[in-house]
Design an enzyme around this catalytic site. Structure first.
Site, PDB file in Angstrom:
ATOM      1  CG  ASP A 155      -2.000  -1.019   1.144  1.00  0.00           C
ATOM      2  OD1 ASP A 155      -1.798  -2.104   0.468  1.00  0.00           O
ATOM      3  OD2 ASP A 155      -3.084  -0.712   1.645  1.00  0.00           O
ATOM      4  CE  LYS A 218      -5.564   2.177   2.636  1.00  0.00           C
ATOM      5  NZ  LYS A 218      -4.196   1.293   3.223  1.00  0.00           N
ATOM      6  CE  LYS A 254      -7.003  -1.304   2.663  1.00  0.00           C
ATOM      7  NZ  LYS A 254      -5.781  -1.833   2.941  1.00  0.00           N
TER       8      LYS A 254
END
Length: 318
Positions: A155, A218, A254
């Protein structure tokens, strides 16, 4: 995980034409939140679906090998076995989607999952999380280190300065290099939407991240003042849909930060189903970044099975 998003050449013309109708976005977000949510056994089924999409996360300054170990065991058995057995789901392999930790705790997570005989993915934040303000070489090395220690998902955080000043080529180049450093590890790109200013910037940053090869986009690090919100999600998933229609490549989504209740998880699943369809209800295309959500989801499942709410000591901690 799904097939990788190979990305595409940076299309500045597409980015320059981005316009976002703010009122329409807000109205759509309100509509999603007003939906009647599933009840009884249907709610329990949707909550189990939500559990399988959680990236069970610990990103605290006091993380230790022992609490990472506990997190991993909870990820492998996120809902008490007796509850799953009552729902005839005990043999269906219900786990969370992954565990997410700092780079320095990746090796601990890998060891714990291996000891538990689990192939659950380990995700690591990287690239100067949460601010993304460390030198580029340091951020790149952080990715390589996490992958070398066994992380299969990374991430990354974008450099918000580049997005806020419209330096889309520089942002694209950075993300491409992070993608190369990831190797076979899937890459989720955190936009930190609370610091991007406008919906248009969020949409443009989403496009650039996908063009650069992100497998997921995300919302947030969870450390900003504003994290995952439904209006911003509408903007991001519409960008995902437009990218898919143009390229044929599916990119995951996400939301992360501030998602704490089972009810919120159901709204997020509803949003994904209505905006992107059933494919985006699977963990290879949808994740919920959360640390406390699982506790409430298990509590609601406990209520469905027993007819009463569990005391906190009755459910294992994550």
């Amino acid at each position: 995980m799904s097939a990788r998003n190979p990305g595409m050449k940076l299309d500045l013309e597409w980015i320059s034409k981005v316009r976002v109708n703010t009122q329409a976005v807000l109205k759509r977000a309100q509509h999603i939140q007003k939906h009647k949510l599933a009840k009884k056994q249907w709610q329990a089924a949707w909550l189990l679906k939500a559990v399988t999409c959680i990236d069970l996360t610990t990103l605290a300054g006091d993380d230790t090998p022992s609490n990472v170990h506990r997190l991993c065991l909870k990820a492998v058995q996120p809902v008490r076995h007796d509850l799953l057995k009552s729902m005839n789901m005990h043999n269906k392999g219900v786990t969370t989607a992954a565990v997410c930790v700092y780079p320095s705790r990746v090796a601990d997570a890998v060891r714990s999952l291996k000891a538990a005989n689990s192939s659950l993915p380990v995700a690591s934040v990287a690239t100067g999380f949460p601010a993304g303000q460390t030198p580029f070489k340091t951020r790149l090395e952080e990715v390589r280190t996490a992958v070398a220690d066994g992380a299969t998902e990374i991430d990354i955080v974008i450099n918000r300065t580049l997005a806020l000043t419209g330096q889309w080529e520089a942002m694209y180049d950075e993300i491409r290099q992070f993608r190369e450093a990831c190797g076979d590890a899937h890459m989720k790109t955190i936009l930190a939407i609370g610091e991007l200013g406008t919906f248009a910037n969020v949409y443009k940053a989403s496009l650039v991240a996908m063009m650069a090869g992100s497998d997921f986009i995300k919302t947030s690090t969870g450390k900003e003042a504003v994290n995952a919100t439904y209006p911003v999600a509408i903007v991001m998933v519409r960008a995902i849909r437009d990218y898919f229609l143009r390229t044929g490549h599916k990119v995951g989504f996400k939301p992360a930060g501030g998602i704490r209740t089972a009810k919120e998880a159901l709204v997020w699943l509803t949003l994904m189903k209505e905006e992107l369809g059933d494919d985006w209800l699977q963990p290879y295309l949808f994740r919920l970044g959360a640390s406390s959500l699982l506790a409430d989801a298990e509590r609601q499942i406990y209520h469905h099975v027993t007819g009463r709410y569990a005391a906190y000591h009755e459910l294992p901690m994550a």
